[in-house]
Design an enzyme around this catalytic site. Structure first.
Site, PDB file in Angstrom:
ATOM      1  N   GLU A   1      26.514   8.369 -88.937  1.00 21.33           N
ATOM      2  CA  GLU A   1      27.740   7.719 -88.454  1.00 21.33           C
ATOM      3  C   GLU A   1      27.692   7.504 -86.943  1.00 21.33           C
ATOM      4  O   GLU A   1      28.133   6.461 -86.443  1.00 21.33           O
ATOM      5  CB  GLU A   1      28.964   8.555 -88.844  1.00 21.33           C
ATOM      6  CG  GLU A   1      29.165   8.739 -90.344  1.00 21.33           C
ATOM      7  CD  GLU A   1      29.215   7.433 -91.106  1.00 21.33           C
ATOM      8  OE1 GLU A   1      29.610   6.401 -90.519  1.00 21.33           O
ATOM      9  OE2 GLU A   1      28.847   7.437 -92.297  1.00 21.33           O
TER      10      GLU A   1
ATOM     11  N   HIS B   1      25.819   4.421 -86.313  1.00 24.45           N
ATOM     12  CA  HIS B   1      26.632   3.204 -86.421  1.00 24.45           C
ATOM     13  C   HIS B   1      27.351   2.923 -85.102  1.00 24.45           C
ATOM     14  O   HIS B   1      27.396   1.776 -84.633  1.00 24.45           O
ATOM     15  CB  HIS B   1      27.681   3.366 -87.529  1.00 24.45           C
ATOM     16  CG  HIS B   1      27.201   2.996 -88.892  1.00 24.45           C
ATOM     17  ND1 HIS B   1      26.609   1.784 -89.174  1.00 24.45           N
ATOM     18  CD2 HIS B   1      27.256   3.673 -90.078  1.00 24.45           C
ATOM     19  CE1 HIS B   1      26.305   1.733 -90.466  1.00 24.45           C
ATOM     20  NE2 HIS B   1      26.674   2.860 -91.030  1.00 24.45           N
TER      21      HIS B   1
ATOM     22  N   GLU C   1      22.736  -0.641 -92.313  1.00 32.37           N
ATOM     23  CA  GLU C   1      22.633   0.705 -92.876  1.00 32.37           C
ATOM     24  C   GLU C   1      21.260   1.308 -92.633  1.00 32.37           C
ATOM     25  O   GLU C   1      21.137   2.501 -92.335  1.00 32.37           O
ATOM     26  CB  GLU C   1      22.933   0.684 -94.375  1.00 32.37           C
ATOM     27  CG  GLU C   1      24.394   0.625 -94.735  1.00 32.37           C
ATOM     28  CD  GLU C   1      25.193   1.759 -94.109  1.00 32.37           C
ATOM     29  OE1 GLU C   1      24.815   2.941 -94.266  1.00 32.37           O
ATOM     30  OE2 GLU C   1      26.186   1.456 -93.433  1.00 32.37           O
TER      31      GLU C   1
END
Length: 295
Positions: free
Chosen positions: A148, A151, A224
């Site tokens: 995360e 990201h 991703e």
């Protein structure tokens, strides 16, 4: 400042490329020859403004929406050793990734999941589900958090907002061209816009929007792999593979993440066949194999 310039440059590029393409193919002449008096350049600018405005508005309120839709509780003062460990781990990963520490939260869900959101990599939110904290090992949770943080550090929220803005622009643009064509050429409306224009435009927006979402999801799947790679750098390749393998073992558990957040979650469920075109995440097997090739 760089993000504002990127937004303006993307807007300008979309309008210029589309305008040049339409001119080269003689689209204005084709519409005029069929009795459709439509200024395509003005329409394109209108659609770009509203198309990007919608996606960027969603980006700017994404943290607030995420908290409201998932019931995420932000950790300000840790009350347990698990919350203390969570804050310390995110702080360490953020420092290693070179970003400001995001807000950290926990949302009530049995499924093992997590997400990141926020309009800026230095003003983000990272949250994990209660189920993930309860059933995953510390190394697995750290790997999920690293994914995360990846990201956030990669600026994926802003990038996908720009992609969505481009898609919105062209969906609105071509839906209105189709609506005008049907209204003027087929239904022969002479003054103003008839009911056929509005019905056709709405229907075309729904169909084109559905088809265009496959483009956004394709781009999301590519991001991703990058987030997995960042997670492997921050937490270790073995830990990242272990976390994905653990997620694979829980694929039967229903995923209740809001649609607006699935692109930045770690687990987005499982779809097969044509439905796979509309997945925000690649199959876990592909992600694990990519990490193994990474070494």
């Amino acid at each position: 400042m760089m993000r504002i310039l990127l937004f303006l440059a993307t807007n300008l590029a979309v309008v210029l490329i589309a305008s040049i393409t339409l001119s080269l193919f003689g689209f204005n002449g084709f519409m005029a020859a069929n009795g459709v008096d439509l200024n395509l350049n003005q329409l394109l600018v209108f659609c770009a403004v509203f198309g990007f405005a919608g996606s960027l508005f969603s980006l700017f309120i994404s943290k607030w929406m995420a908290k409201m839709s998932t019931g995420t509780q932000i950790i300000t003062q840790p009350r347990t050793r698990h919350e203390q460990w969570l804050l310390q781990t995110v702080e360490q990963l953020s420092r290693d990734a070179g970003i400001k520490m995001p807000e950290v939260g926990i949302f009530p869900a049995y499924e093992a999941n997590a997400f990141a959101t926020g309009w800026n990599k230095n003003d983000a939110l990272v949250a994990v589900s209660q189920g993930l904290l309860e059933r995953f090992s510390p190394d697995e949770v750290k790997a999920v958090l690293a994914h995360e943080i990846g990201h956030v550090a990669n600026g994926d929220m802003v990038t996908l907002a720009l992609v969505q803005g481009v898609v919105n622009t062209f969906v609105m643009f071509f839906a209105r061209i189709i609506g005008n064509f049907v209204d003027k050429v087929i239904f022969k409306t002479e003054n103003g816009q008839g009911i056929a224009y509005y019905i056709t435009t709405i229907f075309a927006e729904l169909v084109l929007g559905f088809l265009a979402s496959a483009i956004v999801m394709w781009f999301s799947r590519k991001r991703e792999f990058r987030a997995d790679d960042a997670g492997a750098r921050l937490a270790g390749t073995d830990a990242m593979i272990g976390a994905l393998q653990r997620l694979r073992s829980e694929q039967g558990v229903p995923v209740n993440m809001p649609d607006s957040l699935t692109a930045f979650g770690i687990n987005a469920g499982l779809k097969k066949g044509l439905a796979g075109l509309f997945m925000s995440h690649p199959p876990l097997e592909q992600r694990i194999e990519a990490l193994r090739r990474r070494g």
